[in-house]
Write an enzyme that holds these catalytic residues in place. Structure first.
Site, PDB file in Angstrom:
ATOM      1  CD  GLU A 251      -1.995   2.418   1.724  1.00 56.21           C
ATOM      2  OE1 GLU A 251      -1.193   3.255   0.969  1.00 56.21           O
ATOM      3  OE2 GLU A 251      -2.115   2.471   3.049  1.00 56.21           O
ATOM      4  CB  CYS A 285      -1.575   6.682   2.264  1.00 58.13           C
ATOM      5  SG  CYS A 285       0.001   6.126   2.785  1.00 58.13           S
TER       6      CYS A 285
END
Length: 477
Positions: A251, A285
């Site tokens: 990720e 993020c």
């Protein structure tokens, strides 16, 4: 370094910190809001990592031999331990990472840890019949991988560590965790709490530098790596892991776009836009990092968002009234500062912020909104990972979608509209792993999450995320 099961869960901040701090021989960890000493982190070596992996590999066999129900019972009790130590853990997160106790801050993060543990145990992963007819009978089950290496970031250190280790443990794996050098104490404390319940050795933590992370990616006894962090580091991990053909869930970075359609209500969406962009002071993020707004409501959206953002108090995380904290480290402060300067130097209009006090203690950068900015400005096309949101005007929706898709990343995106059906139509055109409608960045442990393009591959959460921590085995016949 080798974690052992204890019978006592530290539930006060002082006890929790004392249980993980290495004393004066360790590395100083400073509060990003004040520069004051938080504690000392142990500096483990690559040799320590090898020892941890050996222990984990040995203990994994007995852990895998337990039934799924027995492993889930351990994880449920671990969730109880996290809840018991929740306030202490939240304070440590605030002091080390910087996010406030209040709002979607450190109490939220600590609570999410126990929630994810519990929900991870709720999925049914029974044997699946693939074919059952006169010609064939085939079933699929998921078996443990062995030892999983979990490498986490500094922005949500406890929560993302749980995202990695909870499904790994349920599937019968042992886990070796490597925290960020910026926030090791939080992860050490979390593992201490969990290991007050878990069997000895199945969960290990190694607090070290980049060389330890590099060794995880090449260790022959680690069968899978869970990594959350930058795209650049993700590439290096993928390259290093190739030699032993490790499974990977990556990720990586994002630069999430939001598109506001002309039928949206500026006042109604302002709060959602704000928290989509500024949760954890923008250090997320999947935060909203560039906002495209239709010309017909552009000024109204700017006004509503500026009015709301101007009311949000920023300060030391342990002060209850604050909902925004400092950036976690000087490097990130400098990145945000430089990108905002590039925007203002280009003639973009500052609606709010953009004027940090360089002499004040801590890495505080004010909530900043930048309007009338060129769509190719660095603040738009580079991930700022901080509290500075560029707002881009558009008249043609096709152009806005093209802009949203033009970058090499594709973690998340959002569409804002009073017409959900139309918003969904637009969402289907956006290249991102998740597209939210009228919110941004909201994660649910039941819903798979992952990026596309250079934002990584593999998914976390839900049944699909759980399966990713196992090895599928088909029995045919």
């Amino acid at each position: 370094m080798t974690a052992e099961t204890t019978t006592h869960t530290p539930t006060t901040y002082e006890d929790l910190l004392a249980s993980v701090s290495a004393g004066a021989e360790g590395r100083e960890i400073l509060d990003p809001a004040t520069g004051e000493l938080v504690g000392y982190a142990p500096e483990h070596s690559v040799e320590d990592l090898h020892t941890a992996v050996e222990v984990a590999a040995d203990k994994q066999k007995a852990w895998a031999a337990l039934s799924d129900a027995e492993r889930c019972d351990y994880l449920q009790r671990a969730a109880d331990a996290v809840d018991a130590a929740g306030e202490a853990l939240a304070e440590l997160i605030s002091r080390e990472q910087g996010k406030p106790l209040s709002g979607p801050g450190s109490r939220f993060e600590a609570g999410a840890c126990s929630t994810w543990l519990r929900v991870t145990c709720s999925y049914d992963l029974s044997e699946e019949v693939v074919v059952d007819d006169e010609q064939a009978h085939a079933v699929i089950n998921y078996r443990p991988i062995g030892v999983v290496g979990a490498i986490g970031p500094w922005n949500w250190p406890a929560m993302i560590t749980i995202w990695q280790l909870a499904p790994a443990l349920r599937m019968g794996n042992a886990v070796v965790v490597k925290p960020s050098e910026y926030t090791p104490l939080t992860v050490l404390a979390l593992v201490e709490i969990l290991n007050s319940v878990l069997p000895e050795g199945v969960l290990q933590v190694v607090s070290g530098g980049r060389e330890v992370g590099a060794a995880i990616s090449t260790h022959e006894k680690i069968g899978k790596i869970m990594f959350t962090g930058s795209t650049a580091t993700g590439r290096k991990i993928a390259e290093s892991a190739a030699a032993t053909v490790k499974r990977l869930t990556l990720e990586l970075g994002g630069n999430d776009a939001g598109i506001v359609l002309e039928d949206a209500d500026p006042a109604a969406i302002a709060e959602g836009l704000f928290w989509g962009a500024f949760i954890n002071t923008g250090q997320t993020c999947a935060a909203l990092k560039r906002l495209y707004v239709h010309d017909s409501i552009y000024d109204a959206v700017c006004e509503s968002l500026t009015a709301l953002a101007g009311q949000m108090p920023m300060g030391h995380g342990v002060d209850e009234q604050n909902v925004l904290g400092p950036l976690q480290n000087k490097m990130q402060f400098d990145i945000v500062d430089e990108l905002v300067k590039k925007a203002t130097d280009s003639g973009a209009r500052v609606l709010l912020g953009g004027d940090p006090d360089y002499e004040a203690p801590g890495f505080f950068y004010p909530a900043t909104l930048i309007a009338d900015i060129d769509p190719d400005n660095a603040l738009v096309v580079e991930e700022q990972f901080g509290p500075a949101l560029p707002i881009i005007r558009y008249t043609d929706l096709d152009w806005a979608v093209e802009q949203a898709n033009k970058l090499e990343v594709g973690l998340g995106a959002s569409v804002w509209s009073s017409d959900r059906d139309r918003a969904v139509e637009v969402a289907r055109r956006i290249e991102a792993g998740t597209v939210w409608i009228n919110n941004h960045g909201g994660l649910d442990p039941r819903v798979p999450f992952g990026g596309i393009k250079q934002s990584g591959y593999g998914v976390e959460f839900g049944v699909e995320g759980l399966k990713a921590l196992g090895v599928p085995q088909v029995i045919n016949g």
